[in-house]
Scaffold this motif. Structure first.
Motif, PDB file in Angstrom:
ATOM      1  N   LEU A 109       8.720  -6.654   1.924  1.00 34.05           N
ATOM      2  CA  LEU A 109       7.718  -7.687   1.658  1.00 34.05           C
ATOM      3  C   LEU A 109       6.344  -7.267   2.168  1.00 34.05           C
ATOM      4  CD1 LEU A 109       9.804 -10.875   2.549  1.00 34.05           C
ATOM      5  CD2 LEU A 109       9.216 -10.030   0.261  1.00 34.05           C
ATOM      6  N   ILE A 110       6.304  -6.717   3.366  1.00 37.14           N
ATOM      7  CA  ILE A 110       5.034  -6.224   3.921  1.00 37.14           C
ATOM      8  C   ILE A 110       4.477  -5.120   3.027  1.00 37.14           C
ATOM      9  CG2 ILE A 110       3.996  -4.952   5.850  1.00 37.14           C
ATOM     10  CD1 ILE A 110       6.049  -6.514   7.665  1.00 37.14           C
ATOM     11  N   GLY A 111       5.342  -4.205   2.603  1.00 39.80           N
ATOM     12  CA  GLY A 111       4.904  -3.150   1.685  1.00 39.80           C
ATOM     13  C   GLY A 111       4.370  -3.712   0.385  1.00 39.80           C
ATOM     14  N   GLY A 112       4.982  -4.783  -0.098  1.00 41.09           N
ATOM     15  CA  GLY A 112       4.502  -5.438  -1.309  1.00 41.09           C
ATOM     16  C   GLY A 112       3.095  -5.982  -1.137  1.00 41.09           C
ATOM     17  N   TRP A 113       2.838  -6.601   0.015  1.00 39.31           N
ATOM     18  CA  TRP A 113       1.491  -7.141   0.275  1.00 39.31           C
ATOM     19  C   TRP A 113       0.464  -6.023   0.427  1.00 39.31           C
ATOM     20  CZ3 TRP A 113       0.198 -11.762  -1.002  1.00 39.31           C
ATOM     21  CH2 TRP A 113       1.154 -12.792  -0.992  1.00 39.31           C
ATOM     22  N   ILE A 114       0.843  -4.933   1.073  1.00 41.16           N
ATOM     23  CA  ILE A 114      -0.070  -3.789   1.192  1.00 41.16           C
ATOM     24  C   ILE A 114      -0.378  -3.222  -0.195  1.00 41.16           C
ATOM     25  CG2 ILE A 114      -0.271  -1.400   2.024  1.00 41.16           C
ATOM     26  CD1 ILE A 114       1.381  -2.343   4.511  1.00 41.16           C
ATOM     27  N   ALA A 115       0.654  -3.076  -1.011  1.00 39.72           N
ATOM     28  CA  ALA A 115       0.452  -2.545  -2.362  1.00 39.72           C
ATOM     29  C   ALA A 115      -0.420  -3.480  -3.204  1.00 39.72           C
ATOM     30  CB  ALA A 115       1.808  -2.321  -3.044  1.00 39.72           C
ATOM     31  N   LEU A 116      -0.218  -4.784  -3.055  1.00 39.52           N
ATOM     32  CA  LEU A 116      -1.057  -5.735  -3.794  1.00 39.52           C
ATOM     33  C   LEU A 116      -2.511  -5.631  -3.355  1.00 39.52           C
ATOM     34  CD1 LEU A 116      -1.208  -7.979  -5.905  1.00 39.52           C
ATOM     35  CD2 LEU A 116      -0.724  -9.619  -4.064  1.00 39.52           C
ATOM     36  N   LEU A 117      -2.714  -5.504  -2.051  1.00 33.73           N
ATOM     37  CA  LEU A 117      -4.084  -5.329  -1.534  1.00 33.73           C
ATOM     38  C   LEU A 117      -4.722  -4.077  -2.140  1.00 33.73           C
ATOM     39  CD1 LEU A 117      -6.404  -6.048   0.419  1.00 33.73           C
ATOM     40  CD2 LEU A 117      -5.177  -4.719   2.159  1.00 33.73           C
ATOM     41  N   LEU A 118      -3.978  -2.981  -2.169  1.00 34.11           N
ATOM     42  CA  LEU A 118      -4.506  -1.741  -2.748  1.00 34.11           C
ATOM     43  C   LEU A 118      -4.814  -1.904  -4.236  1.00 34.11           C
ATOM     44  CD1 LEU A 118      -2.233   0.912  -0.999  1.00 34.11           C
ATOM     45  CD2 LEU A 118      -4.658   0.449  -0.558  1.00 34.11           C
ATOM     46  N   ALA A 119      -3.922  -2.605  -4.946  1.00 35.33           N
ATOM     47  CA  ALA A 119      -4.140  -2.807  -6.389  1.00 35.33           C
ATOM     48  C   ALA A 119      -5.421  -3.592  -6.643  1.00 35.33           C
ATOM     49  CB  ALA A 119      -2.945  -3.545  -6.990  1.00 35.33           C
ATOM     50  N   VAL A 120      -5.671  -4.595  -5.813  1.00 34.18           N
ATOM     51  CA  VAL A 120      -6.854  -5.429  -6.009  1.00 34.18           C
ATOM     52  C   VAL A 120      -8.127  -4.695  -5.561  1.00 34.18           C
ATOM     53  CG1 VAL A 120      -7.961  -7.566  -5.243  1.00 34.18           C
ATOM     54  CG2 VAL A 120      -5.537  -7.572  -5.841  1.00 34.18           C
ATOM     55  N   VAL A 121      -8.063  -4.003  -4.445  1.00 32.12           N
ATOM     56  CA  VAL A 121      -9.238  -3.302  -3.918  1.00 32.12           C
ATOM     57  C   VAL A 121      -9.635  -2.127  -4.819  1.00 32.12           C
ATOM     58  CG1 VAL A 121     -10.070  -1.882  -1.990  1.00 32.12           C
ATOM     59  CG2 VAL A 121      -8.869  -4.019  -1.539  1.00 32.12           C
ATOM     60  N   ARG A 122      -8.655  -1.434  -5.356  1.00 28.97           N
ATOM     61  CA  ARG A 122      -8.941  -0.286  -6.210  1.00 28.97           C
ATOM     62  C   ARG A 122      -9.526  -0.690  -7.557  1.00 28.97           C
ATOM     63  NH1 ARG A 122      -3.543   3.338  -5.223  1.00 28.97           N
ATOM     64  NH2 ARG A 122      -4.083   4.031  -3.129  1.00 28.97           N
ATOM     65  N   ARG A 123      -9.317  -1.917  -7.950  1.00 25.12           N
ATOM     66  CA  ARG A 123      -9.850  -2.362  -9.224  1.00 25.12           C
ATOM     67  C   ARG A 123     -11.334  -2.350  -9.141  1.00 25.12           C
ATOM     68  NH1 ARG A 123      -8.204  -7.543 -12.848  1.00 25.12           N
ATOM     69  NH2 ARG A 123      -9.433  -6.914 -14.620  1.00 25.12           N
TER      70      ARG A 123
END
Length: 123
Positions: A109-123
């Motif tokens: 779950l923590i990894g999911g939130w980190i990945a979501l943060l990266l997906a949004v920031v990289r956009r």
């Protein structure tokens, strides 16, 4: 990927309502307070991540794509299954060593939130 996330989020939400009601009504008089609290935690985290999956699915529908978003969806889906699933089984069985599996789900779950943060920031 958006269809999967939206379907998984909807399914987890549905199961969360069913398990929440089951815990509040059918299990309330059958489980000791500590196991009721564990059941409640499982339902609570399942709902949080049902909503996270719905949000990720909406982001995917709006054009956000890539490995990070796919990883986030996978982390939320598998993490909820392992985290909440292990707590449900622990609460029903009373087998305490199952609690050792729960942090694996939490890490996903923590990894999911980190990945979501990266997906949004990289956009």
């Amino acid at each position: 990927m958006s269809q999967f996330a939206l379907a998984a989020g909807s399914l987890y939400g549905l199961i969360g309502v069913l398990f929440g009601a089951f815990g509040a009504h059918a299990l309330a008089s059958r489980l000791p307070a500590d196991l009721q609290a564990i059941w409640h935690t499982a339902v609570q985290y399942q709902f949080y991540h049902a909503l996270a999956l719905l949000g990720a699915g909406i982001l995917a529908r709006q054009g956000l794509a890539g490995t990070a978003l796919t990883t986030a969806i996978g982390g939320f889906t598998l993490g909820t299954l392992v985290f909440s699933g292990s707590l449900y089984v622990l609460a029903l069985s009373g087998v305490r060593w199952l609690g050792a599996i729960t942090p694996i789900g939490g890490a996903l779950l923590i990894g999911g939130w980190i990945a979501l943060l990266l997906a949004v920031v990289r956009r």
